[in-house]
Design a protein around this motif. Structure first.
Motif, PDB file in Angstrom:
ATOM      1  N   PHE A  31      20.861 -21.349 -33.995  1.00  0.00           N
ATOM      2  CA  PHE A  31      21.250 -19.889 -33.644  1.00  0.00           C
ATOM      3  C   PHE A  31      22.247 -19.999 -32.140  1.00  0.00           C
ATOM      4  N   SER A  32      21.396 -20.694 -31.297  1.00  0.00           N
ATOM      5  CA  SER A  32      22.115 -20.761 -30.010  1.00  0.00           C
ATOM      6  C   SER A  32      23.538 -21.068 -29.608  1.00  0.00           C
ATOM      7  N   ARG A  34      25.649 -21.275 -32.450  1.00  0.00           N
ATOM      8  CA  ARG A  34      26.528 -20.371 -33.163  1.00  0.00           C
ATOM      9  C   ARG A  34      26.645 -19.044 -32.348  1.00  0.00           C
ATOM     10  N   ARG A  35      25.820 -18.745 -31.508  1.00  0.00           N
ATOM     11  CA  ARG A  35      26.197 -17.622 -30.811  1.00  0.00           C
ATOM     12  C   ARG A  35      27.195 -17.947 -29.758  1.00  0.00           C
ATOM     13  N   ARG A  36      26.891 -19.239 -29.073  1.00  0.00           N
ATOM     14  CA  ARG A  36      28.101 -19.313 -28.031  1.00  0.00           C
ATOM     15  C   ARG A  36      29.443 -19.932 -28.709  1.00  0.00           C
ATOM     16  N   GLY A  38      30.518 -17.968 -31.198  1.00  0.00           N
ATOM     17  CA  GLY A  38      31.013 -16.446 -31.388  1.00  0.00           C
ATOM     18  C   GLY A  38      31.629 -15.994 -30.027  1.00  0.00           C
ATOM     19  N   ASN A  42      35.423 -15.287 -31.189  1.00  0.00           N
ATOM     20  CA  ASN A  42      35.594 -13.923 -31.240  1.00  0.00           C
ATOM     21  C   ASN A  42      36.674 -13.070 -30.747  1.00  0.00           C
ATOM     22  N   ASP A  73      30.225 -10.208 -36.134  1.00  0.00           N
ATOM     23  CA  ASP A  73      30.287 -11.578 -35.459  1.00  0.00           C
ATOM     24  C   ASP A  73      31.146 -12.292 -36.530  1.00  0.00           C
ATOM     25  N   GLY A  76      30.663 -16.150 -36.733  1.00  0.00           N
ATOM     26  CA  GLY A  76      29.531 -16.572 -37.229  1.00  0.00           C
ATOM     27  C   GLY A  76      29.441 -16.209 -38.591  1.00  0.00           C
TER      28      GLY A  76
END
Length: 297
Positions: A31-32, A34-36, A38, A42, A73, A76
């Motif tokens: 997840f970390s 994938r968040r970065r 985004g 995005n 998101d 993501g």
């Protein structure tokens, strides 16, 4: 930079070779990372290629991209949708090659180390190290993955096999107990692998889980609830099973919705037919449908 590896140059003497990222499925990314991704993709920038450019490179059409645009998101969601649509081709190496082709070297420079670390961890969990037997021993050595369940032969001659591995979180154990009564103690006589009941303590959780899902169980039932979404163990088990059966072609994975949910159903599973325990109109057929799915070869 090579499309299959992240780092530049060759590893130094004695250093382990970097993983072949073309062979690592996208589910390896946590997840970390994938968040970065985004945070980079995005924002709609006039110059840098954003998530819509990545979507076009992946073959998404205009209306599909418009649908993703409404998500909080979109980058993501795009990655998750790509995993479900094309599991065999959705690899880390392919993603990096596309980012490189789009000129997003800033992402590669920032996240390269994290991505490689995620891939190494994924491969370590998927392929536990082999145990080398002693040369001078007259007694047959027990393999690492022998003697892991309550009815295993400790010498590995007859490993215990199951009809299905049950992926569940602790808060749904009561539903799993009902599943045991309905599927094992009735005319169906199925054999379920329930971690808290069947697995002996004392070994690596990831190694045992991989062994059971890949070699000991014909199918896997995923018990879905809001609590499931918060479980790292369930997340790993589901992604591992999907990597073994891209696109659910072999019908190995069966999602079961056991409770009404406040959160959205996991997108990684939405392309697979769900067995819904919460629907009162179809509840009387629930156990029969599930049992017959598990009895299929």
């Amino acid at each position: 930079m090579d499309t299959a590896t992240i780092g530049s140059g060759s590893p130094g003497p004695g250093s382990p070779a970097p993983p072949d990222l073309e062979a690592v499925p996208l589910v390896a990314l946590n997840f970390s990372v994938r968040r970065r991704l985004g945070l980079y993709l995005n924002p709609r920038a006039p110059v840098a290629a954003d998530w819509t450019a990545l979507a076009e490179e992946l073959g998404y059409e205009y209306l599909e991209i418009k649908h993703l645009e409404a998500q909080p998101d979109p980058a993501g969601r795009l990655l998750e949708d790509w995993q479900g649509r094309c599991p065999g081709g959705a690899t880390v190496g392919r993603l990096l090659a596309l980012l490189r082709a789009l000129g997003r070297h800033d992402i590669l420079a920032d996240l390269g180390g994290r991505i490689e670390e995620d891939c190494k961890k994924y491969l370590q969990r998927k392929e536990p190290p082999l145990q080398v037997p002693a040369v001078d021993s007259s007694v047959r050595k027990t393999l690492e993955m022998s003697g892991i369940t309550t009815r295993d032969d400790p010498y590995g001659n007859t490993p215990e096999l199951f009809d299905a591995f049950i992926c569940y979180c602790q808060k749904d154990i009561h539903f799993v107990q009902e599943m045991i009564r309905e599927l094992e103690q009735t005319e169906f006589k199925l054999k379920l692998c329930v971690f808290d009941r069947d697995v002996l303590p004392g070994s690596c959780v990831w190694s045992i889980t991989s062994e059971l899902i890949e070699r000991r169980c014909r199918k896997m039932v995923v018990v879905i609830s809001d609590d499931y979404l918060d479980s790292n163990e369930c997340d790993f088990q589901t992604k591992f099973a999907l990597s073994l059966s891209p696109g659910a072609r072999h019908k190995r994975l069966i999602p079961v919705k056991c409770k009404s949910m406040k959160n959205e159903f996991p997108s990684i599973l939405r392309f697979i037919t769900v067995c819904d325990y919460t629907n009162p109109c179809t509840k009387k057929w629930f156990w029969i449908r599930l049992a017959k799915s598990l009895l299929l070869p």
